[in-house]
Design a protein around this motif. Sequence first.
Motif, PDB file in Angstrom:
ATOM      1  N   THR A 103      45.495  10.692 -61.380  1.00 60.89           N
ATOM      2  CA  THR A 103      45.592  12.134 -61.570  1.00 60.89           C
ATOM      3  C   THR A 103      44.188  12.616 -62.479  1.00 60.89           C
ATOM      4  O   THR A 103      44.056  13.790 -61.745  1.00 60.89           O
ATOM      5  N   THR A 104      43.545  12.012 -62.750  1.00 54.25           N
ATOM      6  CA  THR A 104      42.047  12.596 -63.193  1.00 54.25           C
ATOM      7  C   THR A 104      41.268  12.763 -61.984  1.00 54.25           C
ATOM      8  O   THR A 104      40.697  13.626 -61.953  1.00 54.25           O
ATOM      9  N   ALA A 105      41.319  11.818 -61.223  1.00 54.92           N
ATOM     10  CA  ALA A 105      40.498  11.783 -60.009  1.00 54.92           C
ATOM     11  C   ALA A 105      40.805  13.049 -59.296  1.00 54.92           C
ATOM     12  O   ALA A 105      39.796  13.715 -58.709  1.00 54.92           O
ATOM     13  N   ARG A 106      41.862  13.366 -58.987  1.00 56.95           N
ATOM     14  CA  ARG A 106      42.352  14.431 -58.366  1.00 56.95           C
ATOM     15  C   ARG A 106      41.791  15.750 -59.049  1.00 56.95           C
ATOM     16  O   ARG A 106      41.519  16.696 -58.291  1.00 56.95           O
ATOM     17  N   VAL A 107      42.067  15.717 -60.379  1.00 56.57           N
ATOM     18  CA  VAL A 107      41.450  17.081 -61.137  1.00 56.57           C
ATOM     19  C   VAL A 107      40.113  17.232 -60.798  1.00 56.57           C
ATOM     20  O   VAL A 107      39.459  18.240 -60.707  1.00 56.57           O
ATOM     21  N   VAL A 108      39.160  16.189 -61.141  1.00 59.48           N
ATOM     22  CA  VAL A 108      37.863  16.206 -60.761  1.00 59.48           C
ATOM     23  C   VAL A 108      37.379  16.650 -59.180  1.00 59.48           C
ATOM     24  O   VAL A 108      36.795  17.414 -59.144  1.00 59.48           O
ATOM     25  N   TRP A 109      38.102  16.177 -58.447  1.00 56.23           N
ATOM     26  CA  TRP A 109      37.830  16.633 -56.998  1.00 56.23           C
ATOM     27  C   TRP A 109      38.186  17.986 -56.860  1.00 56.23           C
ATOM     28  O   TRP A 109      37.422  18.915 -56.341  1.00 56.23           O
ATOM     29  N   MET A 110      39.414  18.373 -57.429  1.00 52.53           N
ATOM     30  CA  MET A 110      39.666  19.787 -57.200  1.00 52.53           C
ATOM     31  C   MET A 110      38.639  20.849 -58.061  1.00 52.53           C
ATOM     32  O   MET A 110      38.385  22.039 -57.426  1.00 52.53           O
ATOM     33  N   ALA A 111      38.335  20.620 -59.066  1.00 48.36           N
ATOM     34  CA  ALA A 111      37.344  20.915 -59.933  1.00 48.36           C
ATOM     35  C   ALA A 111      35.891  21.253 -59.155  1.00 48.36           C
ATOM     36  O   ALA A 111      35.170  22.287 -59.110  1.00 48.36           O
ATOM     37  N   ARG A 126      38.020  31.201 -47.488  1.00 46.07           N
ATOM     38  CA  ARG A 126      39.434  31.359 -47.256  1.00 46.07           C
ATOM     39  C   ARG A 126      40.064  30.011 -46.662  1.00 46.07           C
ATOM     40  O   ARG A 126      41.207  29.445 -46.969  1.00 46.07           O
ATOM     41  N   ASP A 127      39.516  29.376 -45.532  1.00 47.83           N
ATOM     42  CA  ASP A 127      40.009  28.251 -45.036  1.00 47.83           C
ATOM     43  C   ASP A 127      40.097  27.033 -45.976  1.00 47.83           C
ATOM     44  O   ASP A 127      41.062  25.983 -45.988  1.00 47.83           O
ATOM     45  N   VAL A 128      39.015  26.987 -46.827  1.00 50.27           N
ATOM     46  CA  VAL A 128      38.785  25.740 -47.694  1.00 50.27           C
ATOM     47  C   VAL A 128      40.049  25.720 -48.789  1.00 50.27           C
ATOM     48  O   VAL A 128      40.694  24.785 -49.137  1.00 50.27           O
ATOM     49  N   LEU A 129      40.214  27.116 -49.273  1.00 52.80           N
ATOM     50  CA  LEU A 129      41.207  27.074 -50.210  1.00 52.80           C
ATOM     51  C   LEU A 129      42.558  26.890 -49.681  1.00 52.80           C
ATOM     52  O   LEU A 129      43.388  26.558 -50.390  1.00 52.80           O
ATOM     53  N   SER A 130      43.132  27.545 -48.549  1.00 51.62           N
ATOM     54  CA  SER A 130      44.129  27.492 -48.012  1.00 51.62           C
ATOM     55  C   SER A 130      44.509  25.923 -47.441  1.00 51.62           C
ATOM     56  O   SER A 130      45.597  25.755 -47.605  1.00 51.62           O
ATOM     57  N   GLY A 131      43.594  25.265 -47.059  1.00 51.83           N
ATOM     58  CA  GLY A 131      43.783  23.780 -46.382  1.00 51.83           C
ATOM     59  C   GLY A 131      42.643  22.989 -46.846  1.00 51.83           C
ATOM     60  O   GLY A 131      42.003  22.470 -45.939  1.00 51.83           O
ATOM     61  N   PRO A 132      42.442  22.651 -48.190  1.00 54.25           N
ATOM     62  CA  PRO A 132      41.387  21.691 -48.258  1.00 54.25           C
ATOM     63  C   PRO A 132      41.521  20.396 -48.148  1.00 54.25           C
ATOM     64  O   PRO A 132      42.693  19.836 -48.124  1.00 54.25           O
ATOM     65  N   PHE A 133      40.528  19.702 -47.522  1.00 56.30           N
ATOM     66  CA  PHE A 133      40.561  18.031 -47.647  1.00 56.30           C
ATOM     67  C   PHE A 133      40.636  17.627 -48.973  1.00 56.30           C
ATOM     68  O   PHE A 133      39.693  17.782 -50.066  1.00 56.30           O
ATOM     69  N   VAL A 134      41.709  16.847 -49.435  1.00 55.98           N
ATOM     70  CA  VAL A 134      41.735  16.200 -50.638  1.00 55.98           C
ATOM     71  C   VAL A 134      42.479  14.715 -50.053  1.00 55.98           C
ATOM     72  O   VAL A 134      43.321  14.693 -49.428  1.00 55.98           O
ATOM     73  N   PRO A 135      41.621  13.744 -50.745  1.00 54.79           N
ATOM     74  CA  PRO A 135      42.415  12.377 -50.411  1.00 54.79           C
ATOM     75  C   PRO A 135      43.730  12.088 -50.464  1.00 54.79           C
ATOM     76  O   PRO A 135      44.219  12.439 -51.874  1.00 54.79           O
ATOM     77  N   SER A 136      44.399  11.604 -49.895  1.00 60.98           N
ATOM     78  CA  SER A 136      45.832  11.075 -50.185  1.00 60.98           C
ATOM     79  C   SER A 136      45.927  10.310 -51.343  1.00 60.98           C
ATOM     80  O   SER A 136      47.030  10.212 -52.172  1.00 60.98           O
TER      81      SER A 136
END
Length: 271
Positions: free
Chosen positions: A86-94, A55-65
């Motif tokens: 854009t693609t790097a962010r998609v890969v990170w979230m996947a 729950r914590d990870v989904l509500s506030g994950p670390f994602v590089p700015s």
Amino acid sequence: MIAARIIADSIYGPHRLTTVEVYLPRFLLAELNTHRTFSRNSASSRAIPVRRRIRDVLSGPFVPSAFGANKAGMQAGGVVGGWKSTTARVVWMASLYGAVAGAYLLSALNVHKQWANRLLEPFAYTTVIVSATEWSNFFAQRMHADAQPEMQQVAWAIFEAMEASTPRVCAKGDMHLPYLQADEAHLSKDRAAQICIARCARVSYLTQNGRRDIDEDVAMYWRLRKPGHLSPFEHVAIAGTGSGNFRGWSQARSTIPNEANFLGVPPTTPD
């Protein structure tokens, strides 16, 4: 989401002892732990229920700015832009959602959280408390432009919190007591030290059930003390001569006989 707040701030002569609660990406703990002047305790992946961690990870994950470009050495190059960003962010979230699915499935298989939660660590934030009398080397290294950007943010957050704080002036024998609440000032020094040590181990003045309970704090103190889980004892200190990694302050840990070899088992020489 990186943040820092002062938990206790005390000064004896020239020696300022500050305890800071820091909220930071969990992967930065390895870098923070290299600083030997620090006493620290952090929230454990072994203690947090898997569903709560998910729950914590989904509500506030670390994602590089931003994603820096790869190049030789430890520092990234210029920021990756355009479709690559854009693609790097998609890969990170996947990768994040894959880790969440893996942790959920391991939990469904009745695998303990000390393994299931490990999959979530690259995307998780955590809380750590740090106590120290010596900060200059940390600030010099971690506020530098060569440090990882997120680590720079952590160092600046701590620096700014300390700059805004006025330490309590102490006399010899006074105690530094992180997480002691204002309405607990009447407690004896021994009892105050016990509950603060327990709270430092828990990284919160609240129990695991989300309430304040002095009796439970004292019970936890003894659960730490008897088998020798002594790192939380380093945050509570008495103004006077230095001990451990502190100057001008004696850690509660130093009052325990044989604390460096608590079980009294002679060290063995490797074959």
